[in-house]
Design an enzyme around this catalytic site. Sequence first.
Site, PDB file in Angstrom:
ATOM      1  N   SER A 189      -2.096  -3.938 -11.973  1.00  0.00           N
ATOM      2  CA  SER A 189      -2.915  -2.735 -12.125  1.00  0.00           C
ATOM      3  C   SER A 189      -4.152  -3.019 -12.979  1.00  0.00           C
ATOM      4  O   SER A 189      -4.973  -3.855 -12.622  1.00  0.00           O
ATOM      5  CB  SER A 189      -2.045  -1.613 -12.711  1.00  0.00           C
ATOM      6  N   ASP A 359       1.117   2.319  -1.977  1.00  0.00           N
ATOM      7  CA  ASP A 359       0.526   2.389  -3.316  1.00  0.00           C
ATOM      8  C   ASP A 359      -0.586   3.428  -3.348  1.00  0.00           C
ATOM      9  O   ASP A 359      -1.590   3.310  -2.640  1.00  0.00           O
ATOM     10  CB  ASP A 359      -0.029   1.016  -3.706  1.00  0.00           C
ATOM     11  N   HIS A 392       3.105   1.312  -6.353  1.00  0.00           N
ATOM     12  CA  HIS A 392       2.553   0.653  -7.530  1.00  0.00           C
ATOM     13  C   HIS A 392       3.622   0.071  -8.454  1.00  0.00           C
ATOM     14  O   HIS A 392       3.504  -1.063  -8.912  1.00  0.00           O
ATOM     15  CB  HIS A 392       1.687   1.656  -8.296  1.00  0.00           C
TER      16      HIS A 392
END
Length: 417
Positions: A189, A359, A392
């Site tokens: 991320s 995601d 994610h």
Amino acid sequence: RNIKMLHRLFMIVGFVTLLISVFASYPAVRSRGVFGFVAEDNGLINVAAQSDMCATFVTIHGYKCHEYEVATDDGYILSVQRIPEGRVGGSGQKRQPVLLQHGILVDGATWVMNSAEQSLAMILADSGFDVWIANTRGTRYSLRHRNLHSYNPDYWNWSWDDLVLHELPTFVNLVYEQTGHKTHYVGHSLGTLIALASFSEGRQIDKIKSAALLSPIAYLSHMTTALGVVTARSFLGEITTIFGLAEFNPTSAPVSIFVKALCAQRGINCYDFLTALTGKNCCLNASTVDLFLKNEPQPTSTKNFVHLAQTVRDGILRKYDYGSFINNLAHYGEVKPPQYNLANIPRDLPLFLSYGGQDALSSTKDVETLLDHLKNHDVGKLHVQYVKDFAHADFILGTTAKDIVFNQIVTFFGNQH
């Protein structure tokens, strides 16, 4: 332009009104909060024990773990954990270092929250690597500063630009000085964003052997997370500035009120925090989610969120926009913030990118934009993996991440000579 400014004003006024109404009706009761924290006295309290990370998450599984502290050139004192070898030993071997960098609103503990057989940090250690875990400024293990207390708003005057400029070099230099070797890098991320931005400016290239980027974020125009979109489109930065919030701590009373206002909007269900923020994760088990919610989220700076919101709204990857040409001139010598040109990333730097079809933060369209900027990368130096069912959090906490992603990373690193 005037219509846009008027629309912006209406959004801010309307949102402030919503905040006030939520605040007025917010009951002083003890209950499970929107992030899995205990709410009490109009605030959210993190119920996780504040033990040191090695003892809490690593040595209990039979691994050696060492704690380090290192200071950045802008004064932040950061915590780093080192797992120098696998559970079966092997201390006499020379091991290639790997630096793990977490994302936003979490800390380095996310790399070791699963079982030892499913956590990337321990998997790498057992695979013959010397593992280093970074903790970004403002998180629970990296709250100290040489001159500032975290209660001081000046402590929180930073965005991810500062992580590129001051923090990543500090972590990389620590590993290099302690081991004498270039390091492999794993980012998730926000940890991918600061790496990409750094590489694009030629920073740390001489000390990085290769990089694995999980759920890479650089362009955020197609983000589909309901909570993220509402936050960015509602000009989060301007609103929180009105309330004087330099620190964005989801467990604090002021921010919990703000977040409840966000969560009151149609289509957002924050009681399923991970889904609201990251998309529908396929492969998380209940015990790991429970442990995650007892330890996360962590604070970040409001300025950091503002910078990310600017990226969402503007569709451009560039340095922090100070809001006026005068302020930008003062900081950059230009009326607009300089852009990060990812096409400048050295073409021979080995990269492994893994992204998911579910995601909501790192959308497939935005990853395709990133890949377009890397289209001239040397053949054989760019490895891309698409995992249709992953969202994610699956890339860090998923029960199938070892077989699908982590083993691929181990192989990728092993092939870099």
